[in-house]
Design a protein around this motif. Sequence first.
Motif, PDB file in Angstrom:
ATOM      1  N   TYR A 110       0.848  -1.193   0.000  1.00 50.12           N
ATOM      2  CA  TYR A 110       0.000   0.000   0.000  1.00 50.12           C
ATOM      3  C   TYR A 110       0.885   1.244   0.000  1.00 50.12           C
ATOM      4  CZ  TYR A 110      -3.638  -3.281   1.381  1.00 50.12           C
ATOM      5  OH  TYR A 110      -4.512  -4.335   1.419  1.00 50.12           O
ATOM      6  N   VAL A 111       0.282   2.379  -0.369  1.00 48.36           N
ATOM      7  CA  VAL A 111       1.039   3.623  -0.430  1.00 48.36           C
ATOM      8  C   VAL A 111       1.032   4.287   0.943  1.00 48.36           C
ATOM      9  CG1 VAL A 111       1.262   5.891  -1.466  1.00 48.36           C
ATOM     10  CG2 VAL A 111       0.481   3.954  -2.862  1.00 48.36           C
TER      11      VAL A 111
ATOM     12  N   GLN B  27     -14.617  -8.219  -8.459  1.00 45.92           N
ATOM     13  CA  GLN B  27     -14.326  -9.601  -8.092  1.00 45.92           C
ATOM     14  C   GLN B  27     -13.616  -9.579  -6.746  1.00 45.92           C
ATOM     15  OE1 GLN B  27     -11.706  -9.950 -11.703  1.00 45.92           O
ATOM     16  NE2 GLN B  27     -10.428 -11.167 -10.318  1.00 45.92           N
ATOM     17  N   SER B  28     -13.528 -10.722  -6.118  1.00 50.04           N
ATOM     18  CA  SER B  28     -12.971 -10.759  -4.774  1.00 50.04           C
ATOM     19  C   SER B  28     -11.534 -10.235  -4.728  1.00 50.04           C
ATOM     20  CB  SER B  28     -12.997 -12.193  -4.228  1.00 50.04           C
ATOM     21  OG  SER B  28     -12.376 -12.223  -2.952  1.00 50.04           O
ATOM     22  N   VAL B  29     -11.282  -9.388  -3.718  1.00 46.82           N
ATOM     23  CA  VAL B  29      -9.927  -8.914  -3.456  1.00 46.82           C
ATOM     24  C   VAL B  29      -9.472  -9.376  -2.075  1.00 46.82           C
ATOM     25  CG1 VAL B  29     -10.160  -6.928  -4.996  1.00 46.82           C
ATOM     26  CG2 VAL B  29     -10.714  -6.665  -2.564  1.00 46.82           C
ATOM     27  N   SER B  30     -10.161 -10.407  -1.554  1.00 49.77           N
ATOM     28  CA  SER B  30      -9.857 -10.892  -0.209  1.00 49.77           C
ATOM     29  C   SER B  30      -9.955  -9.720   0.777  1.00 49.77           C
ATOM     30  CB  SER B  30      -8.483 -11.548  -0.189  1.00 49.77           C
ATOM     31  OG  SER B  30      -8.237 -12.148   1.067  1.00 49.77           O
ATOM     32  N   SER B  31      -8.916  -9.484   1.563  1.00 49.91           N
ATOM     33  CA  SER B  31      -8.911  -8.320   2.459  1.00 49.91           C
ATOM     34  C   SER B  31      -7.909  -7.269   2.006  1.00 49.91           C
ATOM     35  CB  SER B  31      -8.578  -8.761   3.887  1.00 49.91           C
ATOM     36  OG  SER B  31      -9.577  -9.588   4.403  1.00 49.91           O
ATOM     37  N   TYR B  32      -7.514  -7.354   0.729  1.00 49.86           N
ATOM     38  CA  TYR B  32      -6.443  -6.505   0.224  1.00 49.86           C
ATOM     39  C   TYR B  32      -6.965  -5.154  -0.231  1.00 49.86           C
ATOM     40  CZ  TYR B  32      -4.017 -11.016   0.152  1.00 49.86           C
ATOM     41  OH  TYR B  32      -3.485 -12.216   0.479  1.00 49.86           O
ATOM     42  N   LEU B  33      -7.542  -4.406   0.707  1.00 54.75           N
ATOM     43  CA  LEU B  33      -8.154  -3.130   0.376  1.00 54.75           C
ATOM     44  C   LEU B  33      -7.722  -2.060   1.354  1.00 54.75           C
ATOM     45  CD1 LEU B  33     -10.962  -2.288  -1.544  1.00 54.75           C
ATOM     46  CD2 LEU B  33     -11.326  -1.366   0.758  1.00 54.75           C
ATOM     47  N   ALA B  34      -7.471  -0.864   0.803  1.00 56.74           N
ATOM     48  CA  ALA B  34      -7.071   0.286   1.618  1.00 56.74           C
ATOM     49  C   ALA B  34      -8.014   1.455   1.369  1.00 56.74           C
ATOM     50  CB  ALA B  34      -5.644   0.700   1.267  1.00 56.74           C
ATOM     51  N   TRP B  35      -7.984   2.387   2.304  1.00 57.82           N
ATOM     52  CA  TRP B  35      -8.730   3.643   2.176  1.00 57.82           C
ATOM     53  C   TRP B  35      -7.755   4.809   2.346  1.00 57.82           C
ATOM     54  CZ3 TRP B  35     -13.887   3.904   0.987  1.00 57.82           C
ATOM     55  CH2 TRP B  35     -14.640   2.734   1.154  1.00 57.82           C
ATOM     56  N   TYR B  36      -7.933   5.823   1.512  1.00 55.76           N
ATOM     57  CA  TYR B  36      -7.118   7.032   1.558  1.00 55.76           C
ATOM     58  C   TYR B  36      -8.029   8.243   1.669  1.00 55.76           C
ATOM     59  CZ  TYR B  36      -3.495   3.961  -0.355  1.00 55.76           C
ATOM     60  OH  TYR B  36      -2.604   2.928  -0.555  1.00 55.76           O
ATOM     61  N   ARG B  45      -3.544  10.563   1.909  1.00 54.81           N
ATOM     62  CA  ARG B  45      -2.853   9.875   2.986  1.00 54.81           C
ATOM     63  C   ARG B  45      -3.585   8.578   3.288  1.00 54.81           C
ATOM     64  NH1 ARG B  45      -3.952  11.865   9.200  1.00 54.81           N
ATOM     65  NH2 ARG B  45      -6.171  12.338   9.000  1.00 54.81           N
ATOM     66  N   LEU B  46      -2.808   7.589   3.679  1.00 56.55           N
ATOM     67  CA  LEU B  46      -3.346   6.266   3.978  1.00 56.55           C
ATOM     68  C   LEU B  46      -4.066   6.290   5.315  1.00 56.55           C
ATOM     69  CD1 LEU B  46      -3.451   3.205   3.251  1.00 56.55           C
ATOM     70  CD2 LEU B  46      -1.294   2.977   4.524  1.00 56.55           C
ATOM     71  N   LEU B  47      -5.295   5.788   5.332  1.00 53.64           N
ATOM     72  CA  LEU B  47      -6.070   5.687   6.564  1.00 53.64           C
ATOM     73  C   LEU B  47      -6.127   4.253   7.079  1.00 53.64           C
ATOM     74  CD1 LEU B  47      -9.243   7.756   5.573  1.00 53.64           C
ATOM     75  CD2 LEU B  47      -7.280   8.568   6.893  1.00 53.64           C
ATOM     76  N   ILE B  48      -6.527   3.353   6.212  1.00 56.24           N
ATOM     77  CA  ILE B  48      -6.821   1.959   6.553  1.00 56.24           C
ATOM     78  C   ILE B  48      -6.153   1.068   5.521  1.00 56.24           C
ATOM     79  CG2 ILE B  48      -8.641   0.201   6.785  1.00 56.24           C
ATOM     80  CD1 ILE B  48      -8.927   2.245   8.954  1.00 56.24           C
ATOM     81  N   TYR B  49      -5.548  -0.042   5.953  1.00 53.93           N
ATOM     82  CA  TYR B  49      -5.005  -1.019   5.017  1.00 53.93           C
ATOM     83  C   TYR B  49      -5.456  -2.416   5.412  1.00 53.93           C
ATOM     84  CZ  TYR B  49      -1.398  -1.930   8.540  1.00 53.93           C
ATOM     85  OH  TYR B  49      -0.742  -2.257   9.696  1.00 53.93           O
ATOM     86  N   ASP B  50      -5.406  -3.307   4.435  1.00 53.79           N
ATOM     87  CA  ASP B  50      -5.896  -4.677   4.644  1.00 53.79           C
ATOM     88  C   ASP B  50      -7.289  -4.658   5.292  1.00 53.79           C
ATOM     89  OD1 ASP B  50      -2.705  -6.388   5.170  1.00 53.79           O
ATOM     90  OD2 ASP B  50      -3.824  -5.906   3.353  1.00 53.79           O
ATOM     91  N   SER B  52      -9.060  -3.377   7.473  1.00 49.69           N
ATOM     92  CA  SER B  52      -9.477  -2.983   8.823  1.00 49.69           C
ATOM     93  C   SER B  52      -8.359  -2.480   9.720  1.00 49.69           C
ATOM     94  CB  SER B  52     -10.168  -4.164   9.506  1.00 49.69           C
ATOM     95  OG  SER B  52      -9.276  -5.258   9.619  1.00 49.69           O
ATOM     96  N   ASN B  53      -7.156  -2.375   9.205  1.00 48.52           N
ATOM     97  CA  ASN B  53      -6.023  -1.931  10.027  1.00 48.52           C
ATOM     98  C   ASN B  53      -5.768  -0.437   9.848  1.00 48.52           C
ATOM     99  OD1 ASN B  53      -4.996  -4.613  11.062  1.00 48.52           O
ATOM    100  ND2 ASN B  53      -4.912  -4.975   8.865  1.00 48.52           N
ATOM    101  N   ARG B  54      -5.803   0.284  10.962  1.00 49.65           N
ATOM    102  CA  ARG B  54      -5.521   1.716  10.873  1.00 49.65           C
ATOM    103  C   ARG B  54      -4.026   1.953  10.649  1.00 49.65           C
ATOM    104  NH1 ARG B  54      -9.375   2.075  14.708  1.00 49.65           N
ATOM    105  NH2 ARG B  54      -7.820   1.876  16.384  1.00 49.65           N
ATOM    106  N   ALA B  55      -3.717   2.889   9.757  1.00 45.57           N
ATOM    107  CA  ALA B  55      -2.326   3.269   9.534  1.00 45.57           C
ATOM    108  C   ALA B  55      -1.814   4.086  10.716  1.00 45.57           C
ATOM    109  CB  ALA B  55      -2.210   4.071   8.237  1.00 45.57           C
ATOM    110  N   THR B  56      -0.517   4.255  10.759  1.00 45.98           N
ATOM    111  CA  THR B  56       0.116   4.982  11.856  1.00 45.98           C
ATOM    112  C   THR B  56      -0.446   6.397  11.983  1.00 45.98           C
ATOM    113  OG1 THR B  56       2.160   3.744  11.486  1.00 45.98           O
ATOM    114  CG2 THR B  56       2.318   5.771  12.775  1.00 45.98           C
TER     115      THR B  56
END
Lengths: 124, 109
Positions: A110-111, B27-36, B45-50, B52-56
């Motif tokens: 991820y970025v 199509q399915s991306v499993s849990s490989y999704l992020a939010w910016y 800026r990255l908020l969430i990865y995989d 449900s995981n919050r970024a630093t």
Amino acid sequence: EVQLVQSGAEVKKPGESLKISCQGSGYSFTTYWIGWVRQMPGKGLEWMGIIYPGDSDTKYRPSFQGQVTISADKSISTAYLQWSSLKASDTAMYYCVRGGDQPLAPSAEYVHHWGQGTLVTVSS
Amino acid sequence: EIVLTQSPATLSLSPGERATLSCRASQSVSSYLAWYQQKPGQAPRLLIYDASNRATGIPARFSGSGSGTDFTLTISSLEPEDFAVYYCQQRSGWPPGVTFGQGTKLEIK
């Protein structure tokens, strides 16, 4: 502190060539991939491709393959995005990006880090 | 190529309210999704990865959920600085097949 510092805004004419840069600092440049993301005016984000600076292996999103060239010079910790013949539709903000701080973790894809962006304007 | 469709395109809410943003994959991306999050004139800026995981450094009011094709970003109680554009991104096709959604604009009502 990880920093990605991009070159300044460019104004070009259709058909001209261009190479923009992104210098990484605060980390080992060859350990992490560097990518490029396009954002056309008022539009969303588009993934273009990445380079692994350690061996210059590049991976392009299919829609950008052949349209741009991604390269890197690890001796000066700098990645590049270049065009051989610009079109008006290349007008956009271009961000260089990098992954997470643990290079072997899956989340590194991820970025986590963004450059400030380089605005490219192509107009006759 | 995996297409991500975000809804709604625009969400109008007031500070203090709860925001729910959706991202659906073709199509399915499993849990490989992020939010910016992207604010005007700034890089995202990255908020969430995989999923449900919050970024630093991301406040606890931001949370993500979902797997497969349906994902949600929730902001539990909106702060004035949360009004921005939000993008989802999948890495299932890493690296050449990474794609972003078209974005949801969260605006002040």
